[in-house]
Design an enzyme around this catalytic site. Structure first.
Site, PDB file in Angstrom:
ATOM      1  CG  ASP A   1       9.457 -89.425   7.781  1.00 12.84           C
ATOM      2  OD1 ASP A   1       8.457 -89.871   7.177  1.00 12.84           O
ATOM      3  OD2 ASP A   1       9.866 -89.919   8.848  1.00 12.84           O
TER       4      ASP A   1
ATOM      5  CD  GLU B   1       1.555 -95.709   2.343  1.00 16.41           C
ATOM      6  OE1 GLU B   1       2.640 -95.571   2.906  1.00 16.41           O
ATOM      7  OE2 GLU B   1       0.575 -96.277   2.904  1.00 16.41           O
TER       8      GLU B   1
HETATM    9  O1  OS5 Z   1       0.605 -94.891   7.561  1.00 17.98           O
HETATM   10  C1  OS5 Z   1       1.396 -94.129   8.430  1.00 17.98           C
HETATM   11  C2  OS5 Z   1       2.744 -94.765   8.592  1.00 17.98           C
HETATM   12  N1  OS5 Z   1       3.406 -94.389   7.376  1.00 17.98           N
HETATM   13  C3  OS5 Z   1       4.863 -94.673   7.341  1.00 17.98           C
HETATM   14  C4  OS5 Z   1       5.740 -93.621   7.968  1.00 17.98           C
HETATM   15  C5  OS5 Z   1       5.965 -93.454   9.333  1.00 17.98           C
HETATM   16  N2  OS5 Z   1       5.463 -94.088  10.410  1.00 17.98           N
HETATM   17  C6  OS5 Z   1       5.892 -93.687  11.632  1.00 17.98           C
HETATM   18  N3  OS5 Z   1       6.750 -92.667  11.825  1.00 17.98           N
HETATM   19  C7  OS5 Z   1       7.283 -92.027  10.767  1.00 17.98           C
HETATM   20  N4  OS5 Z   1       8.152 -91.032  10.952  1.00 17.98           N
HETATM   21  C8  OS5 Z   1       6.890 -92.418   9.462  1.00 17.98           C
HETATM   22  N5  OS5 Z   1       7.194 -91.978   8.223  1.00 17.98           N
HETATM   23  C9  OS5 Z   1       6.501 -92.705   7.312  1.00 17.98           C
HETATM   24  C10 OS5 Z   1       2.988 -93.063   7.045  1.00 17.98           C
HETATM   25  C11 OS5 Z   1       1.731 -92.783   7.827  1.00 17.98           C
HETATM   26  C12 OS5 Z   1       2.031 -91.742   8.872  1.00 17.98           C
HETATM   27  S1  OS5 Z   1       0.620 -91.066   9.678  1.00 17.98           S
HETATM   28  C13 OS5 Z   1       0.337 -89.706   8.634  1.00 17.98           C
HETATM   29  C14 OS5 Z   1      -1.010 -89.035   8.879  1.00 17.98           C
HETATM   30  C15 OS5 Z   1      -1.169 -87.870   7.969  1.00 17.98           C
HETATM   31  C16 OS5 Z   1      -2.567 -87.359   7.853  1.00 17.98           C
HETATM   32  N6  OS5 Z   1      -3.375 -87.094   8.844  1.00 17.98           N
HETATM   33  N7  OS5 Z   1      -4.513 -86.611   8.370  1.00 17.98           N
HETATM   34  N8  OS5 Z   1      -4.405 -86.593   7.061  1.00 17.98           N
HETATM   35  C17 OS5 Z   1      -3.209 -87.039   6.701  1.00 17.98           C
HETATM   36  C18 OS5 Z   1      -5.467 -86.067   6.187  1.00 17.98           C
HETATM   37  C19 OS5 Z   1      -6.526 -87.086   5.865  1.00 17.98           C
HETATM   38  C20 OS5 Z   1      -7.850 -86.726   5.855  1.00 17.98           C
HETATM   39  C21 OS5 Z   1      -8.847 -87.657   5.537  1.00 17.98           C
HETATM   40  C22 OS5 Z   1      -8.500 -88.962   5.213  1.00 17.98           C
HETATM   41  C23 OS5 Z   1      -7.184 -89.322   5.223  1.00 17.98           C
HETATM   42  C24 OS5 Z   1      -6.186 -88.391   5.529  1.00 17.98           C
END
Ligand code: OS5
Length: 230
Positions: free
Chosen positions: A196, A12
């Protein structure tokens, strides 16, 4: 003016760092803070990591240690309103925490004593954003953003959040950042581009559209920075 720009995920803020080009870094409280000048302003930029706790830490540090005079959040969100399609921009009018529940004591969902269910984003920044949208020729939706420590990927949960808070979009950081800024007296603005629609396909859509939607939000935020008075 000292302006803080934050996101939750590296993706972001990456488009913002790429545009500003040169910056210095400072590590503090588990974050890297990127400092630079842009559009005649001093910027401090950081990603917090995901969720209400990490985002509250970052926002607090930006207010207290970096002396942010305004805080802008840029990122992605799950769309609730049927009007919101992937890539669309939504700015928060007000924000709430959909996962706060002390209803056992007769309080409404999202309410904490000595607080309020909704926290309103700064009106001047929202007006500036509306002008920027017209000049850029992009649609900018305004609505309630609901925050909670859950990635919502269920039509049922999404529907509950919509009917309980009249929310238009949901995410995991805006409500806590709003709470921090409100308590520090720092005007704040939360902008999200839809990645999404928070239903069964949310995980797949999120992975597909995170980068492109994050860029849409970041581009808009930097246009706002250029237009902010000194
Ligand atoms: O920051 C979180 C909230 N964001 C907005 C969002 C959201 N929130 C709630 N429900 C939804 N349907 C949403 N759509 C957009 C986005 C973000 C969601 S949590 C995503 C986690 C993805 C992830 N997990 N592991 N990694 C990525 C890999 C990683 C590895 C090392 C360091 C960082 C990431």
């Amino acid at each position: 003016m000292k302006i803080a720009i934050m996101g939750a995920m590296r993706e972001e803020i990456d488009p913002i760092l790429e545009t500003v080009g040169t910056y210095t870094t400072l590590e503090h409280a588990g974050n890297i803070f990127y400092e630079c000048t842009y559009g005649g302003h001093e910027l401090v930029i950081a990603y917090s990591k995901i969720g209400k706790v990490f985002s509250a830490i970052t926002a607090s540090v930006m207010c207290e240690r970096f002396g942010a005079e305004k805080l802008l959040f840029s990122g992605v969100a799950g769309g609730i309103s049927k009007e919101l399609k992937i890539g669309d921009l939504v700015m928060a009018s007000s924000l709430c925490q959909h996962d706060v529940d002390i209803t056992a004591f007769g309080h409404p969902y999202g309410f904490i004593p000595e607080g309020s269910v909704m926290i309103e984003a700064d009106q001047e920044l929202r007006s500036l954003a509306a002008e920027v949208a017209v000049d850029m020729g992009v649609d900018l939706y305004e609505g309630i953003i609901a925050t909670g420590d859950q990635f919502v990927a269920s039509s049922e949960r999404k529907g509950w959040i919509e009917s309980t808070f009249q929310a238009d979009a949901l995410e995991m950081e805006g409500g806590s950042v709003a709470c921090v800024c409100h308590n520090f007296g720092v005007p704040f603005f939360v902008l999200r581009s839809i990645s999404d629609t928070a239903d069964g396909d949310a995980g797949i859509d999120f992975d597909t559209f995170l980068q492109s939607s994050a860029k849409i939000s970041a581009t808009f935020i930097l246009e706002m920075v250029k237009r902010l008075g000194h």
